[in-house]
Scaffold this motif. Structure first.
Motif: not given
Lengths: 357, 266
Positions: A51, A54, A97, A100, A104-105, A136, B24, B53-55, B57-59, B61-62, B89, B92-93
């Motif tokens: 973690x 990543x 993943x 993604x 976002x960042x 996205x 999002x 999961x991709x959706x 993971x964007x969230x 990170x915010x 994953x 973890x993120x």
């Protein structure tokens, strides 16, 4: 390493010769290439808490964007295998993943998979993940795929591993038609979300001149890794020579770098990793006995930023590259060292190689 | 304890990218409003979200606190080991914020052909096998000559299962620690009843959608209530719900995870 055979690639400037002499300061990229792009590349195959690995890499990608990097690429790697040497420390099994979170960042960085091994995956699921990520990220996704996959991974995933050329052609064709919105099977339904233009952003991993030529003929880009069964320039030249007229070349080359106070210090820090990787690929890597030769065999460029510039600039494949993908997989361990390395890339190494923001 | 979650189906026609991004943005704002978490549903080959999961993971990170739920992943159409990897994953993120909802199902045989290369002869068996593989991988049992990477400590204790019928609800409820009904009642489903016989596993959170608010859920925050069984906080929906979500039978589920009940306590 042997020199590429056949006619010189058209449009390469006479500076190519200078680069091969190691005079990187005189090495603007050939006109035909267009602007040289730079990327950060990671396989996230690290020891320690995954973690943390990543999250630190996510921060590094975000920082790379702020320094002007054009792209960020991540490799996919399945399962943690204790006692397997080079394979031991795990990695990232789900590049979509991770990307993604990067999407976002960031707002400008292009996001690539390097690579998704298609024989291990359901092609339509890959297209779905790619399409959602592309939506996205505002169309920033670059879809790198390969005809790879190891038997033990395929067995664990319960998929038959068919790496025949015919099977891969069938998968690539299904991927393109899925991304282009063809109805799937008997469902009369198509990919959602739609992925306009994404099928023209496919890259293929290329290890030989044959795969380089085939990828070019399909209009795809090629991704050339740091360990090659044939010299990278052979693959890259084959790609350029087979590219259909009017198709912009896309050649990504992974270059491993390790920034240190001197080449000697760098080699000391690299020794363990170089020996491990070379031992892993001993059967097919170029013959090497000294540590320097082994570093060259696995495409590691090390020393001061100036040393690294000269080393990459004189790498035979460099003239054929449209995107340099910088990896810090060997030797460079801490987050602080990696941060310093990406700053050195953006401030001195890449500009000296012909890159500008 | 009652927690408020958001739930989005994202099933409307129209520009999918802007629909995703507006949802999002809404979810990112929801965290600031002390909403506990979000659930998103998976749909294949029709308007909706193909890759939750991709959706998420964007969230991830915010946000820093929001629980991130799949409600649900249709397991028989997926490779369960790949689901475990994607989930691990994301977990973890996000610092362990995933709530992993899965369901039996798979719709038309043509979908199974596309996603699994052939019809599912026995969908329930395929589902149970997939769930067993998913759980085993998450719990660190050997896979692929090694182990799932990244490790996903505690994530198998955050699996939720959808149930569509009283019988399956009863079966899955046996070891249940919590229930999360959601989605659309079809009117011919059995009314929500306690599926869990007296096995002494209370308290068990229940997530119940306020069904009438579900229309256009990507535009409006849809509250869900989580309450222990039989507590005054339990809300009976006006229409029969589906699916119901309960965790599989593993020892770890006997310990109330507490994320749905009280996310701040984890």
């Amino acid at each position: 390493m042997s020199e590429p055979t056949g006619a010189a690639s058209p449009g390469l400037t006479s500076d190519e010769g200078a680069r091969r002499e190691g005079d990187a300061s005189r090495a603007p990229v050939g006109e035909r290439m267009g602007r040289l792009r730079i990327a950060i590349h990671s396989d996230l195959r690290e020891h320690g808490d995954q973690a943390t690995v990543y999250r630190e890499m996510l921060s590094l990608f975000v920082h790379a964007e702020s320094l002007g990097f054009d792209s960020g690429w991540v490799r996919s790697y399945h399962f943690r295998r204790p006692g397997q040497g080079f394979s031991f420390p795990g990695g990232l099994p789900s590049p979509f993943i991770f990307l993604g979170a990067v999407a976002s960042r960031t707002s400008r960085l292009r996001l690539g998979t390097s690579v998704v091994p298609l024989p291990l995956e359901n092609v339509v699921r890959v297209a779905e993940d790619a399409a959602v990520l592309d939506a996205l990220s505002g169309g920033r996704f670059e879809l790198g795929v390969s005809n790879g996959g190891q038997p033990h991974v395929a067995a664990a995933l319960g998929v038959p591993l068919d790496k025949s050329v015919a099977a891969q052609l069938s998968r690539l064709s299904a991927l393109v038609s899925t991304l282009d919105g063809s109805p799937l099977g008997d469902t009369k339904q198509e990919l959602n979300p739609p992925a306009p233009g994404l099928s023209s952003r496919i890259w293929e991993s290329a290890l030989t001149s044959q795969t380089g030529r085939d990828s070019a003929a399909r209009g795809n880009g090629v991704l050339i890794g740091s360990t090659q069964t044939v010299p990278a320039e052979v693959t890259a030249l084959a790609y350029h020579s087979a590219l259909p007229h009017g198709v912009a070349p896309r050649v990504g080359l992974v270059v491993n770098i390790h920034v240190a106070a001197s080449r000697g210090v760098a080699l000391d820090e690299l020794e363990e990793d170089i020996e491990t990787v070379y031992a892993w690929g001993r059967d097919w890597l170029p013959l090497a006995s000294t540590l320097e030769e082994k570093a060259a065999a696995i495409n590691v460029h090390y020393g001061t930023p100036s040393d690294i510039t000269v080393s990459i600039g004189s790498f035979p494949a460099f003239p054929y590259v449209t995107e340099l993908q910088f990896a810090m997989a060997y030797g460079t361990r801490s987050y602080e060292r990696r941060l310093a390395a990406v700053e050195a890339i953006a401030s001195s190494i890449a500009p000296a190689l012909g890159w500008s923001r | 304890v009652i927690s408020v979650y958001c739930y989005a189906i994202l099933g409307e026609e129209g520009d999918q990218a802007s629909k995703y991004l507006s949802a999002l943005e809404l979810f990112s704002s929801a965290e600031k409003l002390r909403v506990e978490g979000v659930w998103v549903r998976q749909f294949h080959l029709r308007p909706g979200l193909a890759s939750p999961f991709v959706f998420l993971s964007w969230l991830a990170a915010r946000t820093t606190r929001l629980r991130l739920g799949t409600g649900v992943v249709t397991l028989p159409l997926e490779n369960p080991v790949r689901v475990a990897e994607d989930a691990a994953v994301l977990d973890a993120l996000s610092g362990g914020r995933l709530e992993l909802g899965v369901a039996n199902g798979g719709g038309a045989p043509a979908l199974a052909e596309v996603f699994r290369g052939g019809p599912l002869a026995d969908r329930k068996a395929a589902y149970l096998d997939g769930l067993a593989q998913l759980t085993a991988a998450l719990e660190g049992q050997p896979v692929g000559g090694g182990f799932l990477n990244p490790p996903a400590p505690g994530l198998s204790g955050r699996i939720w299962e959808a149930t569509l019928s009283e019988q399956s609800g009863y079966e899955k409820g046996l070891p249940a620690a919590r229930v999360l009904p959601g989605g659309e009642g079809s009117g011919d489903q059995p009314a929500l009843r306690d599926p869990v016989p007296d096995h002494g596993v209370d308290p068990r959170p229940a997530g119940l959608p306020l069904r009438d608010a579900a229309h256009g859920a990507n535009r409006a925050v849809l509250p869900q209530l989580h309450a222990p069984r039989g507590s005054p906080g339990t809300v009976r929906p006006r229409r029969p719900p589906r699916p119901r979500l309960t965790p599989p039978r593993t020892a770890s589920h006997r310990v109330p995870i507490g994320v749905a009940l009280d996310p701040s306590g984890v």
